[in-house]
Design an enzyme around this catalytic site. Structure first.
Site, PDB file in Angstrom:
ATOM      1  CG  MET A   9      -1.743  -1.300   1.352  1.00 26.38           C
ATOM      2  SD  MET A   9      -2.821  -1.331   2.812  1.00 26.38           S
ATOM      3  CE  MET A   9      -1.597  -1.355   4.135  1.00 26.38           C
ATOM      4  CG  ASP A  10       4.605   3.180  -2.151  1.00 29.32           C
ATOM      5  OD1 ASP A  10       4.754   3.922  -1.158  1.00 29.32           O
ATOM      6  OD2 ASP A  10       5.420   3.148  -3.096  1.00 29.32           O
ATOM      7  N   GLY A  11       2.079   5.174  -1.391  1.00 27.48           N
ATOM      8  CA  GLY A  11       1.677   6.447  -1.982  1.00 27.48           C
ATOM      9  C   GLY A  11       0.869   7.361  -1.087  1.00 27.48           C
ATOM     10  CB  THR A 181      -0.682   1.497  -5.054  1.00 28.91           C
ATOM     11  OG1 THR A 181      -0.143   1.677  -3.735  1.00 28.91           O
ATOM     12  CG2 THR A 181      -1.847   0.515  -4.977  1.00 28.91           C
TER      13      THR A 181
END
Length: 233
Positions: A9-11, A181
């Site tokens: 779960m990146d960003g 992501t």
């Protein structure tokens, strides 16, 4: 449909920065995306969902930010446990929990124990997790067993290593699909052993923007692939 989906779960920080919001807004929005993902996984019959919540490398971030994250984890567990019970969701943890705040450790133990018999969705949270450290600790356990005469070095194989990985106690197959992501094209030390034959899907969407349509696109991509595991065409 993949039985086991893993997600990096990146960003969250970039999402907040692009809107000139404080970082906390990005993590709050990321939590809402996390809740959407759990709901969709339950509705679509996905058996296991593993999320990379906090890497062991994330401790290098400013203390105010890591404190914010730890507080958010505590709040999620404190206020969402009833929801997890109601929705028949089992929670497991992988990673070195001893480095987490004591209160968070206690909440995690309670959540794992309270949900251990739930069966609709197995939610595995990787917190203070490192794929390399996971392999190293497995090798260390095997080395002690060799030293104690419990196994012979010639008996060491993939099965023995897998059995000593942190994921060995959670009774799930390796991920069928990994989603990352924010446009980054790397694994970032996540489930390095377990992802050997996992299908990879990368999206430019920042995590807080990852919703039903983005999840559907990832699943459709997975369904169009031929999984040969090194076999013939």
């Amino acid at each position: 449909m993949p039985n086991h989906v893993a997600v990096i779960m990146d960003g969250n920080r970039r999402w907040a920065g692009s809107r000139n919001f404080p970082i906390v807004f990005g993590y709050e929005a990321g939590f809402r995306a996390f809740k959407r993902l759990i709901e969709l996984a339950c509705n679509w019959g996905i058996g296991t969902l593993t999320v990379f919540a906090f890497s062991s490398e994330n401790w290098c971030r400013p203390k105010a930010e890591t404190d914010l994250l730890m507080g958010l984890f505590e709040r999620i567990l404190r206020f969402e446990l009833e929801h997890f019970m109601r929705e028949n969701i089992r929670i497991s943890l992988i990673g070195d929990a001893t480095k987490l705040p004591k209160q968070l450790q206690s909440l995690l133990v309670d959540a794992v124990e309270a949900t251990q018999n739930n069966s609709r969705l197995h939610l595995i949270v990787a917190a203070n997790y490192s794929g390399r450290s996971d392999v190293v600790q497995a090798c260390r356990k095997i080395a002690f067993k060799v030293k104690d005469g419990l196994i012979d070095p010639n008996d060491i194989n993939e099965y023995l290593v897998e059995r000593e990985l942190e994921t060995s106690c959670t009774d799930f197959p390796h991920p069928d699909l990994l989603i990352r992501t924010s446009g980054e094209l790397r694994m970032s030390n996540f489930l390095l052993w377990q992802l050997a034959y996992t299908e990879l899907y990368f999206t430019n969407a920042l995590w807080p923007d990852f919703g039903e349509s983005e999840f559907l696109e990832a699943l459709c991509s997975f369904q169009q692939r031929q999984r040969r595991y090194g076999g013939n065409l």
